[in-house]
Design a protein around this motif. Structure first.
Motif, short mmCIF file in Angstrom:
data_model
loop_
_atom_site.label_atom_id
_atom_site.label_comp_id
_atom_site.label_asym_id
_atom_site.label_seq_id
_atom_site.Cartn_x
_atom_site.Cartn_y
_atom_site.Cartn_z
N LEU A 140 0.90 -1.12 0.08
CA LEU A 140 -0.02 -0.12 0.02
C LEU A 140 0.79 1.13 -0.06
CD1 LEU A 140 -2.83 1.22 0.04
CD2 LEU A 140 -2.63 1.14 2.72
N SER A 141 1.92 1.24 0.98
CA SER A 141 2.54 2.59 0.87
C SER A 141 3.15 2.87 -0.54
CB SER A 141 3.77 2.36 1.86
OG SER A 141 4.53 3.42 2.12
N GLY A 142 3.83 2.06 -0.98
CA GLY A 142 4.64 2.20 -2.11
C GLY A 142 3.51 2.47 -3.42
N CYS A 143 2.32 2.08 -3.37
CA CYS A 143 1.40 2.55 -4.27
C CYS A 143 0.88 3.83 -4.37
CB CYS A 143 0.13 1.43 -4.15
SG CYS A 143 0.48 -0.14 -5.12
N ILE A 144 0.58 4.23 -2.98
CA ILE A 144 0.16 5.74 -2.71
C ILE A 144 1.52 6.61 -3.17
CG2 ILE A 144 -0.69 7.04 -0.85
CD1 ILE A 144 -2.26 4.97 0.31
N ALA A 168 -7.20 17.35 -7.27
CA ALA A 168 -7.25 15.70 -7.19
C ALA A 168 -6.89 15.37 -5.80
CB ALA A 168 -6.50 15.06 -8.24
N ALA A 169 -7.44 14.27 -5.11
CA ALA A 169 -7.26 14.07 -3.70
C ALA A 169 -7.24 12.68 -3.79
CB ALA A 169 -8.45 14.59 -2.90
N ILE A 170 -6.56 12.13 -2.62
CA ILE A 170 -6.46 10.69 -2.39
C ILE A 170 -7.23 10.35 -0.99
CG2 ILE A 170 -4.75 8.83 -1.72
CD1 ILE A 170 -2.68 10.04 -3.40
N LEU A 171 -7.94 9.28 -1.15
CA LEU A 171 -8.70 8.84 0.27
C LEU A 171 -8.76 7.32 -0.09
CD1 LEU A 171 -12.34 9.28 -0.47
CD2 LEU A 171 -10.79 10.48 -1.87
N GLY A 172 -9.34 6.61 1.13
CA GLY A 172 -9.53 5.17 1.03
C GLY A 172 -9.48 4.50 2.11
N HIS A 173 -10.13 3.15 2.07
CA HIS A 173 -10.32 2.28 3.07
C HIS A 173 -8.83 1.47 3.36
CE1 HIS A 173 -13.86 3.57 1.57
NE2 HIS A 173 -13.92 2.66 0.58
N VAL A 174 -7.76 2.31 3.87
CA VAL A 174 -6.69 1.75 3.78
C VAL A 174 -6.34 0.38 4.72
CG1 VAL A 174 -5.34 3.81 3.11
CG2 VAL A 174 -6.05 3.28 5.64
N GLY A 175 -7.40 0.31 5.71
CA GLY A 175 -7.16 -1.17 6.28
C GLY A 175 -7.23 -2.17 5.40
N ASP A 176 -7.85 -2.16 4.42
CA ASP A 176 -7.98 -3.33 3.41
C ASP A 176 -7.30 -3.18 2.12
OD1 ASP A 176 -9.74 -1.76 2.31
OD2 ASP A 176 -11.69 -3.05 2.79
N GLY A 177 -6.22 -2.18 2.23
CA GLY A 177 -5.43 -1.94 0.92
C GLY A 177 -6.14 -1.26 -0.06
N ASN A 178 -7.34 -0.70 0.14
CA ASN A 178 -8.08 0.04 -0.98
C ASN A 178 -8.04 1.52 -1.03
OD1 ASN A 178 -11.77 -0.12 -1.71
ND2 ASN A 178 -10.20 0.50 -3.17
N TYR A 179 -7.69 2.01 -1.93
CA TYR A 179 -7.66 3.43 -1.98
C TYR A 179 -8.29 4.03 -3.36
CZ TYR A 179 -3.35 3.72 -4.53
OH TYR A 179 -2.47 3.87 -5.72
N HIS A 180 -8.80 5.44 -3.24
CA HIS A 180 -9.11 6.04 -4.42
C HIS A 180 -8.49 7.26 -4.68
CE1 HIS A 180 -13.07 3.92 -3.09
NE2 HIS A 180 -12.45 3.77 -2.18
N VAL A 181 -8.50 7.77 -5.85
CA VAL A 181 -8.06 9.19 -6.27
C VAL A 181 -9.64 9.74 -6.93
CG1 VAL A 181 -6.72 10.80 -7.80
CG2 VAL A 181 -5.89 8.50 -6.80
N VAL A 182 -9.86 10.91 -6.66
CA VAL A 182 -10.90 11.77 -7.13
C VAL A 182 -10.46 13.06 -7.84
CG1 VAL A 182 -13.31 12.78 -6.51
CG2 VAL A 182 -12.42 10.99 -5.32
N PHE A 183 -10.71 13.22 -9.13
CA PHE A 183 -10.45 14.17 -10.16
C PHE A 183 -11.48 14.96 -10.36
CE2 PHE A 183 -7.46 10.38 -10.96
CZ PHE A 183 -6.40 11.17 -11.16
N ALA A 184 -11.47 16.31 -10.36
CA ALA A 184 -12.54 17.16 -10.69
C ALA A 184 -12.08 17.80 -12.19
CB ALA A 184 -12.46 18.48 -9.92
N VAL A 185 -13.00 16.99 -13.14
CA VAL A 185 -12.43 17.57 -14.65
C VAL A 185 -13.70 18.07 -15.08
CG1 VAL A 185 -11.27 15.15 -14.72
CG2 VAL A 185 -13.60 15.25 -15.26
N ASP A 186 -13.34 18.82 -16.35
CA ASP A 186 -14.20 19.48 -17.23
C ASP A 186 -14.43 18.40 -18.53
OD1 ASP A 186 -15.28 20.59 -19.30
OD2 ASP A 186 -14.00 22.39 -19.60
N PRO A 187 -15.68 17.83 -18.12
CA PRO A 187 -16.09 16.68 -19.10
C PRO A 187 -15.91 16.86 -20.79
CG PRO A 187 -18.02 17.45 -18.41
CD PRO A 187 -16.71 18.28 -17.46
N ASP A 188 -15.95 18.28 -21.01
CA ASP A 188 -15.62 18.77 -22.43
C ASP A 188 -14.35 19.12 -22.61
OD1 ASP A 188 -18.63 18.85 -22.75
OD2 ASP A 188 -18.66 20.72 -21.83
#
Length: 459
Positions: free
Chosen positions: A349-353, A367-387
């Motif tokens: 997990l550490s290396g991946c993050i 963009a930001a990183i968050l996640g349920h790190v207790g089971d190795g799961n993390y997310h990245v949320v981006f705010a994009v212009d869809p156009d």
């Protein structure tokens, strides 16, 4: 271009379902997208079903014409699950909202697919029970089963895979099957329940779910702990897992997310990389967990523990965490969210993050990183212009590197969001020739490919 619904089928559905059948443009657009950035692809019609038998009737009629069907619950999916890639009929299950049975003695219940997570827990509260799977959004139970959802409590209570006992499913030919009973274990035949949990509506439509329940803990305590670096925060999370401390929740929020959450939810959290914990159990066991986690965090550089023991304080904390997606997106006017998640062995997990943080250093969108790190799961949320195609290409390149790195260390392209259409490109890289077996199963159960086509497997 989506095919036009055969006029005879449309007329039959209108006669059978009256105003619960619609071809209105606005309603079709609503049912052709989830909450993420993916370009909507709208169905030709929407039907609101109110029973398993009605779902079966709709599916039989569509199967006779070779018309695709897409199940729709709460519309909260993030990987393009709801797009009508070949047009067809969206079957809205939101009116199937009956809690059919609760057994406090057996700690289980049976609910229709349209029951939402919050609705179920409100119903259970006075019985001293709760259902712990908490993906953040107020998703439908049927949708949660279909995507094999998990969430903030997964480190202690597992995912939908571990908490679904049996299902009622409408197959692509309109046949209704039940995949098991209420027994906590069985050696009788193939495990069809696990086949349909996570199938994302590509093998059948889940209309009823039997779930495990849990007693509301006697004591609940929550805390925030800040760290100078994300590496320290992840190291503390890994140590907690490796020591077997049974925390109920352990969430990573990087400093960028904390800043966004403060602005969106009106909080004043310290802007540092942060772990959020929740502890469940007896007063003595919770106290023991708290002391052990505090000692671990302090040894690794954690500081400024902030406790939230009152229910209203805990609820405010977790609501802010659940609103993280919207907090990031709100940083830009008219932005859409692009949320990607991977899951890796905890030791990786550490290396991946760290790798992900490096990828985000030059990212031009919030963009930001968050996640349920207790089971190795993390997310990245981006705010994009869809156009903005350049932005979408930039984020797609970051996403690809993040996913491929996770797969290379024994992880998965998606820990809980599901494959949908967004992660199809990584299926063979992750599963190899097992993808061919998945295709055989899909073809055997759904030879016309009418069940949510274009998801999980390209065809």
């Amino acid at each position: 271009m989506s095919p036009t619904l055969p006029s005879s089928l449309g007329e039959t559905l209108r006669q059978l379902f009256g105003d619960r059948f619609s071809t209105a443009q606005a309603l079709r657009e609503q049912h052709g997208r989830g909450e993420s950035h993916y370009t909507p692809a709208i169905p030709d019609a929407v039907v609101f079903a109110e029973s398993t038998e009605e779902v079966a009737q709709i599916v039989r009629l569509c199967a006779a014409e070779g018309v695709p069907v897409i199940a729709f619950g709460a519309g909260t999916s993030l990987e393009g699950h709801l797009t009508a890639a070949r047009g067809g009929v969206s079957i809205d299950l939101s009116r199937m909202s009956q809690i059919s049975r609760v057994s406090a003695e057996d700690l289980d219940c049976t609910v229709e697919a349209g029951v939402t997570r919050e609705q179920l827990n409100t119903h259970l509260r006075d019985m001293g029970l709760f259902f712990p799977i908490d993906p953040g959004a107020n998703a439908s139970i049927g949708g949660m089963a279909a995507t094999r959802a998990s969430g903030t409590n997964a480190v202690r209570y597992g995912t939908m895979r571990e908490n679904v006992l049996s299902l009622t499913v409408v197959l692509p030919n309109g046949q209704i099957i039940r995949t098991g009973g209420r027994a906590r274990k069985s050696s009788a035949g193939y495990d069809l329940t696990r086949l349909f949990v996570g199938s994302e509506g590509t093998l059948g439509i889940i209309t009823e779910v039997t779930l495990r329940l849990y007693g509301i803990p006697e004591t609940i305590s929550a805390a925030l702990c800040s760290f100078e670096t994300v590496e320290q925060a992840v190291a503390a999370a890994i140590a907690v897992v490796q020591l077997g401390i049974p925390v109920a929740r352990m969430e990573l929020m990087d400093r960028g997310l904390i800043q966004a959450v403060n602005a969106y939810s009106g909080l004043s959290l310290k802007i540092e990389d942060t772990l959020a914990f929740e502890f469940h159990g007896s007063p003595a066991s919770v106290q023991e967990q708290v002391e052990m986690v505090a000692a671990i965090a302090e040894d690794i550089g954690g500081r400024d523990f902030e406790w939230a023991n009152a229910p209203e304080d805990r609820n405010r904390l977790w609501k802010a965490r659940h609103n993280a997606f919207y907090a990031v997106v709100s940083q830009r006017p008219n932005a859409k969210g692009w949320s990607s998640d991977v899951c890796v062995p905890v030791s990786e997990l550490s290396g991946c993050i760290i790798k992900t943080r490096e990828l985000l250093e030059t990212c031009s969108v919030p963009a930001a990183i968050l996640g349920h790190v207790g089971d190795g799961n993390y997310h990245v949320v981006f705010a994009v212009d869809p156009d903005n195609h350049a932005e979408l290409e930039e984020v797609a390149a970051i996403n690809k590197k993040m996913v491929r790195y996770a797969i290379s260390v024994g992880g998965t392209s998606t820990g809980e969001h599901g494959v949908g259409s967004g992660k199809i490109a990584y299926m063979r890289e992750e599963h190899g020739d097992a993808v061919d077996l998945m295709a055989v199963i899909k073809s055997a159960i759904d030879p016309q490919n009418i069940m949510n086509p274009g998801k999980i497997l390209p065809r």
